[in-house]
Design a protein around this motif. Structure first.
Motif, PDB file in Angstrom:
ATOM      1  N   THR A  38       0.354  -1.301  -0.309  1.00 51.54           N
ATOM      2  CA  THR A  38       0.077   0.448  -0.378  1.00 51.54           C
ATOM      3  C   THR A  38       1.485   1.080  -0.255  1.00 51.54           C
ATOM      4  OG1 THR A  38      -1.737   1.561   1.146  1.00 51.54           O
ATOM      5  CG2 THR A  38      -0.128  -0.121   2.852  1.00 51.54           C
ATOM      6  N   LEU A  39       0.250   2.416  -0.349  1.00 53.01           N
ATOM      7  CA  LEU A  39       1.211   3.826  -0.409  1.00 53.01           C
ATOM      8  C   LEU A  39       0.931   4.304   0.295  1.00 53.01           C
ATOM      9  CD1 LEU A  39       2.765   5.543  -1.696  1.00 53.01           C
ATOM     10  CD2 LEU A  39       0.815   6.691  -3.356  1.00 53.01           C
ATOM     11  N   ASN A  40       1.972   4.341   1.394  1.00 49.97           N
ATOM     12  CA  ASN A  40       1.735   4.984   3.384  1.00 49.97           C
ATOM     13  C   ASN A  40       1.865   6.708   2.961  1.00 49.97           C
ATOM     14  OD1 ASN A  40       1.224   2.862   4.954  1.00 49.97           O
ATOM     15  ND2 ASN A  40       3.703   2.937   5.342  1.00 49.97           N
ATOM     16  N   SER A  41       2.436   6.995   2.164  1.00 47.76           N
ATOM     17  CA  SER A  41       2.696   8.635   2.132  1.00 47.76           C
ATOM     18  C   SER A  41       3.929   9.574   0.730  1.00 47.76           C
ATOM     19  CB  SER A  41       3.938   8.627   2.781  1.00 47.76           C
ATOM     20  OG  SER A  41       4.617   8.759   3.267  1.00 47.76           O
ATOM     21  N   VAL A  42       3.382  10.427   0.689  1.00 49.61           N
ATOM     22  CA  VAL A  42       4.608  11.125  -0.933  1.00 49.61           C
ATOM     23  C   VAL A  42       4.816  12.025  -0.132  1.00 49.61           C
ATOM     24  CG1 VAL A  42       3.446  12.393  -2.592  1.00 49.61           C
ATOM     25  CG2 VAL A  42       2.534  10.531  -2.291  1.00 49.61           C
ATOM     26  N   ILE A  43       6.631  12.412   0.118  1.00 48.04           N
ATOM     27  CA  ILE A  43       6.664  13.201   0.424  1.00 48.04           C
ATOM     28  C   ILE A  43       7.674  14.028  -0.861  1.00 48.04           C
ATOM     29  CG2 ILE A  43       9.269  14.335   1.743  1.00 48.04           C
ATOM     30  CD1 ILE A  43       8.294  11.304   3.586  1.00 48.04           C
ATOM     31  N   ILE A  44       6.924  15.011  -0.752  1.00 47.16           N
ATOM     32  CA  ILE A  44       7.397  16.166  -1.817  1.00 47.16           C
ATOM     33  C   ILE A  44       9.345  16.691  -1.273  1.00 47.16           C
ATOM     34  CG2 ILE A  44       8.099  18.181  -3.668  1.00 47.16           C
ATOM     35  CD1 ILE A  44       4.646  17.802  -3.006  1.00 47.16           C
ATOM     36  N   TYR A  45      10.790  15.969  -1.168  1.00 42.23           N
ATOM     37  CA  TYR A  45      11.930  16.465  -0.849  1.00 42.23           C
ATOM     38  C   TYR A  45      12.217  17.991  -0.687  1.00 42.23           C
ATOM     39  CZ  TYR A  45      13.975  13.364  -3.165  1.00 42.23           C
ATOM     40  OH  TYR A  45      14.652  12.964  -4.571  1.00 42.23           O
ATOM     41  N   GLN A  46      13.198  17.886  -2.101  1.00 42.71           N
ATOM     42  CA  GLN A  46      13.411  19.026  -2.652  1.00 42.71           C
ATOM     43  C   GLN A  46      12.914  19.923  -4.122  1.00 42.71           C
ATOM     44  OE1 GLN A  46      17.896  17.730  -2.629  1.00 42.71           O
ATOM     45  NE2 GLN A  46      17.237  17.252  -4.984  1.00 42.71           N
ATOM     46  N   ILE A  47      13.630  20.647  -4.311  1.00 43.18           N
ATOM     47  CA  ILE A  47      13.262  21.147  -5.120  1.00 43.18           C
ATOM     48  C   ILE A  47      14.344  22.313  -5.864  1.00 43.18           C
ATOM     49  CG2 ILE A  47      12.506  23.341  -4.269  1.00 43.18           C
ATOM     50  CD1 ILE A  47      11.249  24.829  -6.361  1.00 43.18           C
ATOM     51  N   ILE A  48      14.751  21.481  -6.741  1.00 40.80           N
ATOM     52  CA  ILE A  48      16.294  21.966  -7.518  1.00 40.80           C
ATOM     53  C   ILE A  48      15.975  22.868  -9.100  1.00 40.80           C
ATOM     54  CG2 ILE A  48      18.757  21.726  -8.372  1.00 40.80           C
ATOM     55  CD1 ILE A  48      18.180  19.159  -6.610  1.00 40.80           C
ATOM     56  N   ASP A  49      16.474  24.406  -9.301  1.00 35.18           N
ATOM     57  CA  ASP A  49      15.807  24.647 -10.648  1.00 35.18           C
ATOM     58  C   ASP A  49      14.139  24.644 -10.895  1.00 35.18           C
ATOM     59  OD1 ASP A  49      18.331  25.746 -10.697  1.00 35.18           O
ATOM     60  OD2 ASP A  49      19.185  24.042 -11.652  1.00 35.18           O
ATOM     61  N   GLY A  50      13.637  24.727 -10.009  1.00 31.14           N
ATOM     62  CA  GLY A  50      12.093  24.754 -10.499  1.00 31.14           C
ATOM     63  C   GLY A  50      12.054  23.677 -10.026  1.00 31.14           C
ATOM     64  N   VAL A  51      12.327  22.628 -10.206  1.00 32.58           N
ATOM     65  CA  VAL A  51      11.693  21.191 -10.407  1.00 32.58           C
ATOM     66  C   VAL A  51      11.469  20.511  -8.820  1.00 32.58           C
ATOM     67  CG1 VAL A  51      12.616  18.691 -11.420  1.00 32.58           C
ATOM     68  CG2 VAL A  51      13.228  20.864 -12.746  1.00 32.58           C
ATOM     69  N   PHE A  52      10.549  19.421  -8.257  1.00 29.63           N
ATOM     70  CA  PHE A  52      10.477  19.436  -7.007  1.00 29.63           C
ATOM     71  C   PHE A  52      10.487  17.652  -7.140  1.00 29.63           C
ATOM     72  CE2 PHE A  52       7.551  22.854  -7.535  1.00 29.63           C
ATOM     73  CZ  PHE A  52       7.527  23.659  -5.795  1.00 29.63           C
ATOM     74  N   PHE A  53      11.232  17.135  -6.090  1.00 24.33           N
ATOM     75  CA  PHE A  53      11.522  15.608  -6.363  1.00 24.33           C
ATOM     76  C   PHE A  53      10.842  15.300  -4.959  1.00 24.33           C
ATOM     77  CE2 PHE A  53      15.349  17.859  -8.419  1.00 24.33           C
ATOM     78  CZ  PHE A  53      15.662  16.298  -8.938  1.00 24.33           C
ATOM     79  N   SER A  54      10.293  14.266  -5.761  1.00 25.49           N
ATOM     80  CA  SER A  54       8.741  13.535  -4.393  1.00 25.49           C
ATOM     81  C   SER A  54       9.197  12.227  -4.390  1.00 25.49           C
ATOM     82  CB  SER A  54       8.100  13.432  -5.301  1.00 25.49           C
ATOM     83  OG  SER A  54       7.674  15.211  -5.408  1.00 25.49           O
ATOM     84  N   PRO A  68      -1.641  10.169   2.671  1.00 28.80           N
ATOM     85  CA  PRO A  68      -0.857  12.012   3.084  1.00 28.80           C
ATOM     86  C   PRO A  68       0.264  12.595   2.013  1.00 28.80           C
ATOM     87  CG  PRO A  68      -0.359  10.810   4.509  1.00 28.80           C
ATOM     88  CD  PRO A  68      -1.122   9.398   3.427  1.00 28.80           C
ATOM     89  N   ILE A  69       0.192  13.584   1.514  1.00 25.72           N
ATOM     90  CA  ILE A  69       1.564  13.745   1.176  1.00 25.72           C
ATOM     91  C   ILE A  69       2.137  15.359   2.036  1.00 25.72           C
ATOM     92  CG2 ILE A  69       2.029  15.732  -0.863  1.00 25.72           C
ATOM     93  CD1 ILE A  69      -1.071  14.817  -2.155  1.00 25.72           C
ATOM     94  N   TYR A  70       3.372  15.434   1.646  1.00 23.44           N
ATOM     95  CA  TYR A  70       3.749  15.789   2.781  1.00 23.44           C
ATOM     96  C   TYR A  70       5.526  16.486   2.079  1.00 23.44           C
ATOM     97  CZ  TYR A  70       2.246  12.529   6.029  1.00 23.44           C
ATOM     98  OH  TYR A  70       1.233  12.217   7.497  1.00 23.44           O
ATOM     99  N   THR A  71       5.605  17.630   3.250  1.00 19.47           N
ATOM    100  CA  THR A  71       7.128  18.463   2.653  1.00 19.47           C
ATOM    101  C   THR A  71       8.168  19.272   3.963  1.00 19.47           C
ATOM    102  OG1 THR A  71       7.828  19.683   0.617  1.00 19.47           O
ATOM    103  CG2 THR A  71       6.153  20.787   2.182  1.00 19.47           C
ATOM    104  N   THR A  72       8.940  19.386   3.384  1.00 16.83           N
ATOM    105  CA  THR A  72       9.871  19.682   4.011  1.00 16.83           C
ATOM    106  C   THR A  72       9.507  21.324   4.256  1.00 16.83           C
ATOM    107  OG1 THR A  72      11.410  20.156   2.273  1.00 16.83           O
ATOM    108  CG2 THR A  72      11.402  18.233   3.101  1.00 16.83           C
ATOM    109  N   GLU A  73      10.115  21.812   5.438  1.00 18.48           N
ATOM    110  CA  GLU A  73      10.029  23.307   5.993  1.00 18.48           C
ATOM    111  C   GLU A  73      10.448  24.277   4.546  1.00 18.48           C
ATOM    112  OE1 GLU A  73       8.673  26.713   7.433  1.00 18.48           O
ATOM    113  OE2 GLU A  73       8.080  24.994   8.058  1.00 18.48           O
ATOM    114  N   GLN A  74      12.151  23.497   4.561  1.00 17.09           N
ATOM    115  CA  GLN A  74      12.823  24.242   3.227  1.00 17.09           C
ATOM    116  C   GLN A  74      12.265  23.923   1.922  1.00 17.09           C
ATOM    117  OE1 GLN A  74      16.591  22.063   2.675  1.00 17.09           O
ATOM    118  NE2 GLN A  74      17.496  24.209   0.799  1.00 17.09           N
TER     119      GLN A  74
END
Length: 201
Positions: A75-91, A123-129
Motif C-alpha cells: 500500500t502507499l503510505n505517503s508521498v514526500i516532496i523532499y527537494q526543489i532544484i531549479d524549479g523542479v520538485f523531487f518526490s 497523505p502528501i508531505y513536504t519539508t520546511e525548506q
C-alpha cells in the motif's frame, strides 16, 4: 524530520506554459501554497483520481500501477516532496508491505506521486525548506491599482526582465499573478524577491 502535511487545493490552466497546468498544494496550518507545474495527462489523472465516481472506460497508467501495487500486497503510505532544484520538485513514494511491513521507497515525479496519492488516499508531505523556497502566501485583499500595474509589468516579466523591476512592482506583480492563478509565474517572481532579500541579509 518534521514534515509538513499538504492538501490539494485545485488545478488551474497555466497561463504562461502552453499545455501545462498548475497543481496547487497547501499547508493547512500556515495557508502557504505550493504551486507545481504539471502536464495535461497528469492533471487529468489527478482530477479523475479525486473524482471517485468517474471511471474511464480503460484504466489510466496510474490506475494500472495502483492495481499492480495492491495486487503485490503493498500500500502507499505517503508521498514526500523532499527537494526543489531549479524549479523542479523531487518526490518519494513510500510503500509498505501489508504482510511483512517492509518499506519500499521509490523516486517519482511530483505529478505522478500526487496522482498515486489520490488513488490510495495517502497523505502528501513536504519539508520546511521546500515550503520556504517555493511556497506562496496568498494575499486576497489586493488593491485595484495593482491590476492596472500588472498589465504594464506583464510583458517585462515574460521577457525575463524581472531584475529590472523595483521591489514594490515585483510584490504587486506577485500578488496579481497569484490572484489570477498564474502560479508558475508567481513562483518565478517570488524567487527573484527571495534572491534580493538574500543579498540584503
Amino acid at each position: 524530520m518534521d514534515y509538513k502535511k499538504l492538501i490539494i487545493r485545485g488545478i488551474s490552466y497555466s497561463q504562461t506554459q502552453s499545455g501545462a497546468y498548475a497543481l496547487l498544494l497547501e499547508h493547512e496550518e500556515t495557508a502557504v501554497k505550493l504551486p507545481v507545474v504539471i502536464g495535461n495527462f497528469e492533471a487529468q489523472s489527478i482530477s479523475l483520481g479525486l473524482e471517485k465516481d468517474i471511471h474511464p472506460p480503460r484504466p489510466l497508467t496510474h490506475d494500472l500501477f495502483s492495481k499492480f501495487i495492491k495486487s503485490s500486497g503493498y500500500t502507499l503510505n505517503s508521498v514526500i516532496i523532499y527537494q526543489i532544484i531549479d524549479g523542479v520538485f523531487f518526490s518519494n513514494l513510500n510503500f509498505k508491505c501489508l504482510a511483512t511491513e517492509e518499506e519500499l521507497i521509490l523516486d517519482a515525479r511530483t505529478s505522478d506521486a500526487v496522482a498515486m496519492a489520490v488513488r490510495f488516499e495517502a497523505p502528501i508531505y513536504t519539508t520546511e525548506q521546500v515550503l520556504s523556497e517555493a511556497g506562496i502566501l496568498l494575499e486576497l485583499d489586493i488593491p485595484p491599482v495593482v491590476k492596472e500595474a500588472f498589465s504594464d509589468l506583464e510583458s517585462e516579466s515574460q521577457s525575463g526582465s524581472l531584475r529590472n523591476l523595483s521591489s514594490e512592482n515585483l510584490q504587486n506583480l506577485l500578488e496579481t499573478a497569484v490572484k489570477d492563478e498564474d502560479f508558475d509565474a508567481a513562483l518565478e517572481i517570488q524567487q527573484e524577491i527571495k534572491r534580493r532579500n538574500k543579498k540584503i541579509d
